[in-house]
Design a protein around this motif. Structure first.
Motif, short mmCIF file in Angstrom:
data_model
loop_
_atom_site.label_atom_id
_atom_site.label_comp_id
_atom_site.label_asym_id
_atom_site.label_seq_id
_atom_site.Cartn_x
_atom_site.Cartn_y
_atom_site.Cartn_z
N ILE A 55 0.93 -1.17 0.09
CA ILE A 55 -0.01 -0.11 0.11
C ILE A 55 0.88 1.14 -0.14
CG2 ILE A 55 -1.84 1.29 1.39
CD1 ILE A 55 -2.81 -1.42 0.19
N PRO A 56 0.68 2.16 -0.85
CA PRO A 56 1.37 3.41 -0.96
C PRO A 56 1.35 4.23 0.40
CG PRO A 56 -0.16 3.29 -2.96
CD PRO A 56 -0.42 2.19 -1.75
N PRO A 57 2.49 5.05 0.55
CA PRO A 57 2.18 5.70 2.06
C PRO A 57 0.91 6.33 2.10
CG PRO A 57 4.42 5.69 1.20
CD PRO A 57 3.63 5.04 0.07
N ALA A 58 0.78 7.35 1.34
CA ALA A 58 -0.21 8.20 1.33
C ALA A 58 -1.69 7.61 1.67
CB ALA A 58 -0.60 9.01 0.04
N GLN A 59 -1.83 6.40 0.88
CA GLN A 59 -3.17 5.69 1.11
C GLN A 59 -2.99 4.96 2.65
OE1 GLN A 59 -3.73 2.50 -1.70
NE2 GLN A 59 -5.96 2.09 -0.81
N ALA A 60 -1.95 4.46 2.86
CA ALA A 60 -1.92 3.93 4.19
C ALA A 60 -2.26 5.05 5.41
CB ALA A 60 -0.50 3.36 4.43
N GLU A 61 -1.77 6.20 4.91
CA GLU A 61 -2.04 7.22 6.06
C GLU A 61 -3.56 7.52 6.18
OE1 GLU A 61 -0.72 11.71 7.50
OE2 GLU A 61 0.72 10.44 6.17
N THR A 62 -4.02 7.60 4.94
CA THR A 62 -5.74 7.68 4.88
C THR A 62 -6.42 6.75 5.67
OG1 THR A 62 -5.45 8.94 2.90
CG2 THR A 62 -7.64 8.29 3.54
N ILE A 63 -6.14 5.45 5.35
CA ILE A 63 -6.67 4.57 6.11
C ILE A 63 -6.54 4.15 7.51
CG2 ILE A 63 -6.66 1.83 6.21
CD1 ILE A 63 -5.94 1.82 3.25
N VAL A 64 -5.10 4.59 7.82
CA VAL A 64 -4.99 4.56 9.37
C VAL A 64 -5.58 5.72 9.95
CG1 VAL A 64 -3.04 4.77 11.05
CG2 VAL A 64 -3.04 3.16 9.12
N SER A 65 -5.65 6.92 9.41
CA SER A 65 -6.39 7.98 10.04
C SER A 65 -8.06 7.89 10.14
CB SER A 65 -6.36 9.11 8.97
OG SER A 65 -4.99 9.62 9.00
N HIS A 66 -8.50 7.10 9.26
CA HIS A 66 -10.02 6.59 9.58
C HIS A 66 -10.12 5.70 10.72
CE1 HIS A 66 -10.78 8.50 5.61
NE2 HIS A 66 -12.14 8.50 6.04
N TRP A 67 -9.11 4.69 10.55
CA TRP A 67 -9.26 3.60 11.93
C TRP A 67 -8.93 4.34 13.22
CZ3 TRP A 67 -5.79 -1.02 9.93
CH2 TRP A 67 -6.36 -1.70 8.88
N VAL A 68 -8.29 5.16 13.43
CA VAL A 68 -7.99 5.80 14.61
C VAL A 68 -8.79 7.07 15.06
CG1 VAL A 68 -5.53 4.85 14.81
CG2 VAL A 68 -5.91 7.23 13.95
N ALA A 69 -9.26 7.90 14.05
CA ALA A 69 -9.87 8.99 14.49
C ALA A 69 -11.40 8.93 13.76
CB ALA A 69 -9.23 10.21 13.87
N GLY A 70 -11.64 7.98 12.83
CA GLY A 70 -12.95 8.14 12.15
C GLY A 70 -12.98 8.84 10.91
N PRO A 71 -13.88 8.86 10.08
CA PRO A 71 -14.04 9.98 9.00
C PRO A 71 -14.20 11.23 9.50
CG PRO A 71 -16.13 8.65 9.21
CD PRO A 71 -15.13 8.11 10.35
N VAL A 72 -13.60 12.14 8.69
CA VAL A 72 -13.96 13.61 8.96
C VAL A 72 -15.10 14.07 8.76
CG1 VAL A 72 -12.54 15.83 8.26
CG2 VAL A 72 -11.11 14.07 8.53
N ARG A 73 -15.56 14.99 9.36
CA ARG A 73 -17.09 15.38 9.33
C ARG A 73 -16.70 17.01 9.37
NH1 ARG A 73 -17.92 10.98 12.75
NH2 ARG A 73 -19.53 9.52 12.00
N HIS A 74 -17.57 17.51 8.51
CA HIS A 74 -17.38 18.98 8.16
C HIS A 74 -18.64 19.80 9.12
CE1 HIS A 74 -14.28 18.83 5.14
NE2 HIS A 74 -15.13 17.93 4.89
#
Length: 74
Positions: A55-74
């Motif tokens: 998995i490319p680093p940018a995609q890995a960071e996106t996945i991990v961010s969702h796992w630890v913080a949940g989806p970003v809500r506006h």
């Protein structure tokens, strides 16, 4: 609209669950110890990439961010 990369129809395989647990333990453990959130996220991404080096680093960071913080809500 749901991001197709995170759409789940079937339960995730056991190896994905184990990886997710390891990532979340890493992140939360470092945050509990007082490490900055950014450092905890970088360490969690490193754990994820150990399990999924394809998995490319940018995609890995996106996945991990969702796992630890949940989806970003506006």
């Amino acid at each position: 609209m749901t991001d197709p990369r995170f759409f789940e129809v079937d339960p995730p395989p056991a190896d994905v669950i184990a990886c997710r647990d390891a990532v979340q333990r890493c992140y939360s453990g470092l945050c509990r110890c007082g490490q900055p959130e950014r450092y905890a996220l970088e360490a969690a991404v490193t754990v994820y990439r150990y399990h999924h080096p394809e998995i490319p680093p940018a995609q890995a960071e996106t996945i991990v961010s969702h796992w630890v913080a949940g989806p970003v809500r506006h």
